[in-house]
Design a protein around this motif. Structure first.
Motif, PDB file in Angstrom:
ATOM      1  N   PRO A  86       0.842  -1.204   0.000  1.00 39.45           N
ATOM      2  CA  PRO A  86       0.000   0.000   0.000  1.00 39.45           C
ATOM      3  C   PRO A  86       0.877   1.255   0.000  1.00 39.45           C
ATOM      4  N   ALA A  87       0.431   2.259  -0.699  1.00 40.75           N
ATOM      5  CA  ALA A  87       1.162   3.529  -0.771  1.00 40.75           C
ATOM      6  C   ALA A  87       0.406   4.578   0.043  1.00 40.75           C
ATOM      7  N   ALA A  88       1.088   5.169   0.986  1.00 38.26           N
ATOM      8  CA  ALA A  88       0.476   6.221   1.796  1.00 38.26           C
ATOM      9  C   ALA A  88       0.372   7.492   0.957  1.00 38.26           C
ATOM     10  N   PRO A  89      -0.727   8.227   1.090  1.00 37.78           N
ATOM     11  CA  PRO A  89      -0.835   9.495   0.358  1.00 37.78           C
ATOM     12  C   PRO A  89       0.263  10.458   0.812  1.00 37.78           C
ATOM     13  N   GLN A  90       0.795  11.192  -0.125  1.00 40.51           N
ATOM     14  CA  GLN A  90       1.847  12.156   0.184  1.00 40.51           C
ATOM     15  C   GLN A  90       1.247  13.552   0.307  1.00 40.51           C
ATOM     16  N   LYS A  91       1.802  14.316   1.209  1.00 37.96           N
ATOM     17  CA  LYS A  91       1.381  15.701   1.341  1.00 37.96           C
ATOM     18  C   LYS A  91       1.981  16.501   0.202  1.00 37.96           C
ATOM     19  N   ILE A  92       1.305  17.565  -0.164  1.00 41.42           N
ATOM     20  CA  ILE A  92       1.805  18.447  -1.207  1.00 41.42           C
ATOM     21  C   ILE A  92       3.053  19.157  -0.690  1.00 41.42           C
ATOM     22  N   ARG A  93       4.090  19.157  -1.505  1.00 41.78           N
ATOM     23  CA  ARG A  93       5.296  19.921  -1.208  1.00 41.78           C
ATOM     24  C   ARG A  93       5.426  20.946  -2.324  1.00 41.78           C
ATOM     25  N   GLU A  94       4.836  22.085  -2.116  1.00 44.75           N
ATOM     26  CA  GLU A  94       4.796  23.102  -3.163  1.00 44.75           C
ATOM     27  C   GLU A  94       5.319  24.420  -2.600  1.00 44.75           C
ATOM     28  N   PRO A  95       6.547  24.812  -2.962  1.00 48.63           N
ATOM     29  CA  PRO A  95       7.126  26.055  -2.437  1.00 48.63           C
ATOM     30  C   PRO A  95       6.242  27.286  -2.678  1.00 48.63           C
ATOM     31  N   PHE A  96       5.555  27.332  -3.803  1.00 52.36           N
ATOM     32  CA  PHE A  96       4.697  28.476  -4.096  1.00 52.36           C
ATOM     33  C   PHE A  96       3.615  28.646  -3.026  1.00 52.36           C
ATOM     34  N   LEU A  97       3.069  27.548  -2.540  1.00 53.69           N
ATOM     35  CA  LEU A  97       2.023  27.643  -1.520  1.00 53.69           C
ATOM     36  C   LEU A  97       2.571  28.196  -0.204  1.00 53.69           C
ATOM     37  N   VAL A  98       3.822  27.882   0.113  1.00 55.22           N
ATOM     38  CA  VAL A  98       4.439  28.456   1.311  1.00 55.22           C
ATOM     39  C   VAL A  98       4.592  29.967   1.110  1.00 55.22           C
ATOM     40  N   ARG A  99       4.979  30.354  -0.096  1.00 58.23           N
ATOM     41  CA  ARG A  99       5.093  31.791  -0.397  1.00 58.23           C
ATOM     42  C   ARG A  99       3.733  32.475  -0.257  1.00 58.23           C
ATOM     43  N   MET A 100       2.689  31.816  -0.731  1.00 50.51           N
ATOM     44  CA  MET A 100       1.350  32.402  -0.603  1.00 50.51           C
ATOM     45  C   MET A 100       0.932  32.497   0.863  1.00 50.51           C
ATOM     46  N   PHE A 101       1.343  31.526   1.657  1.00 51.40           N
ATOM     47  CA  PHE A 101       1.034  31.533   3.079  1.00 51.40           C
ATOM     48  C   PHE A 101       1.622  32.780   3.738  1.00 51.40           C
ATOM     49  N   ALA A 102       2.786  33.212   3.222  1.00 49.67           N
ATOM     50  CA  ALA A 102       3.447  34.416   3.732  1.00 49.67           C
ATOM     51  C   ALA A 102       3.222  35.604   2.799  1.00 49.67           C
ATOM     52  N   GLY A 103       2.231  35.502   1.948  1.00 52.44           N
ATOM     53  CA  GLY A 103       1.981  36.512   0.931  1.00 52.44           C
ATOM     54  C   GLY A 103       1.584  37.875   1.437  1.00 52.44           C
ATOM     55  N   HIS A 104       1.259  37.989   2.707  1.00 51.98           N
ATOM     56  CA  HIS A 104       0.895  39.304   3.251  1.00 51.98           C
ATOM     57  C   HIS A 104       2.072  40.283   3.195  1.00 51.98           C
ATOM     58  N   HIS A 105       3.280  39.765   2.929  1.00 49.79           N
ATOM     59  CA  HIS A 105       4.452  40.623   2.792  1.00 49.79           C
ATOM     60  C   HIS A 105       4.576  41.209   1.384  1.00 49.79           C
ATOM     61  N   LEU A 106       3.710  40.761   0.482  1.00 48.59           N
ATOM     62  CA  LEU A 106       3.772  41.223  -0.906  1.00 48.59           C
ATOM     63  C   LEU A 106       2.805  42.379  -1.135  1.00 48.59           C
ATOM     64  N   SER A 107       3.209  43.246  -2.037  1.00 45.48           N
ATOM     65  CA  SER A 107       2.282  44.294  -2.472  1.00 45.48           C
ATOM     66  C   SER A 107       1.238  43.642  -3.372  1.00 45.48           C
ATOM     67  N   GLN A 108       0.166  44.365  -3.652  1.00 41.62           N
ATOM     68  CA  GLN A 108      -0.869  43.847  -4.559  1.00 41.62           C
ATOM     69  C   GLN A 108      -0.250  43.489  -5.913  1.00 41.62           C
ATOM     70  N   GLU A 109       0.629  44.339  -6.409  1.00 38.11           N
ATOM     71  CA  GLU A 109       1.247  44.103  -7.717  1.00 38.11           C
ATOM     72  C   GLU A 109       2.172  42.879  -7.682  1.00 38.11           C
ATOM     73  N   GLU A 110       2.939  42.720  -6.611  1.00 39.05           N
ATOM     74  CA  GLU A 110       3.817  41.552  -6.484  1.00 39.05           C
ATOM     75  C   GLU A 110       2.996  40.268  -6.402  1.00 39.05           C
ATOM     76  N   LEU A 111       1.911  40.333  -5.659  1.00 36.16           N
ATOM     77  CA  LEU A 111       1.030  39.167  -5.538  1.00 36.16           C
ATOM     78  C   LEU A 111       0.410  38.830  -6.894  1.00 36.16           C
ATOM     79  N   ARG A 112      -0.074  39.844  -7.589  1.00 36.06           N
ATOM     80  CA  ARG A 112      -0.660  39.637  -8.917  1.00 36.06           C
ATOM     81  C   ARG A 112       0.379  39.016  -9.865  1.00 36.06           C
ATOM     82  N   SER A 113       1.587  39.513  -9.806  1.00 33.80           N
ATOM     83  CA  SER A 113       2.660  39.000 -10.662  1.00 33.80           C
ATOM     84  C   SER A 113       2.976  37.532 -10.346  1.00 33.80           C
ATOM     85  N   ALA A 114       3.064  37.225  -9.057  1.00 29.68           N
ATOM     86  CA  ALA A 114       3.345  35.836  -8.644  1.00 29.68           C
ATOM     87  C   ALA A 114       2.231  34.901  -9.092  1.00 29.68           C
ATOM     88  N   LEU A 115       0.995  35.327  -8.941  1.00 26.95           N
ATOM     89  CA  LEU A 115      -0.146  34.495  -9.348  1.00 26.95           C
ATOM     90  C   LEU A 115      -0.186  34.331 -10.864  1.00 26.95           C
TER      91      LEU A 115
END
Length: 183
Positions: A86-115
């Motif tokens: 049996p294979a255990a489900p793996q958690k997502i390892r996505e650096p972009f999501l960590v960046r989004m988690f800390a996205g409050h440090h981005l300006s609206q334009e930086e956030l728009r650009s990243a997205l």
């Protein structure tokens, strides 16, 4: 999972050289598992040393002999033993999501650009996967049957990319609404 089983799986489908394996890996398994060219060659040699692969040298004109690898009975047995576990489900390892988690440090334009950057990347992957799917659907029915399970992983990749695209588009839409509300 380890690269070991990705290599065994690809050689179980069809014997091949290190170059053949690298190309197959890039067109299939690399969409959900990563490995460098050097890692794949090291793994090939290791599997051969363990008796899981045979290696036949084929002479080539003007080039070094081509080494074609195939699974031994021992290699097939190890692959089967691994597949039935049996294979255990793996958690997502996505650096972009960590960046989004800390996205409050981005300006609206930086956030728009990243997205927008993520949206562009995932649309590109979706297009590649859809092109691969079209090739599969146009291939010989016997090949379609042989690779049915591998094709299912491609279909999951398509759905995952559609989800990313939808998520990024929704995020951009919500960001625009927030900008309008704050103006």
């Amino acid at each position: 999972m380890s690269l070991r089983y990705a290599v065994l799986t690809l050689l179980d489908i069809e014997p091949g050289s290190g170059y053949d394996l690298k190309r197959r890996f890039e067109r299939s398994v690399s969409h959900f598992w990563s490995a460098s060219h050097q890692q794949m060659y090291r793994e090939l040699h290791k599997l051969h040393d363990e008796g899981l692969l045979d290696c036949e040298e084929q002479p080539q004109e003007g080039k070094p002999d081509k080494k074609v690898y195939s699974l031994t009975d021992k290699g097939r047995a190890e692959l089967r033993d691994w597949v039935i576990q049996p294979a255990a489900p793996q958690k997502i390892r996505e650096p972009f999501l960590v960046r989004m988690f800390a996205g409050h440090h981005l300006s609206q334009e930086e956030l728009r650009s990243a997205l927008n950057d993520q949206l562009h990347r995932h649309r590109g992957l979706l297009e590649i996967y859809q092109e691969q799917n079209e090739r599969v659907l146009k291939s010989d029915p016997a090949l379609q049957e042989r690779y049915w399970l591998a094709h299912q992983t491609l279909l999951l990749g398509i759905e995952a990319e559609k989800t990313w695209v939808n998520w990024a588009e929704n995020m951009l839409q919500q960001l625009e609404q927030k900008c309008e509300e704050s103006s």
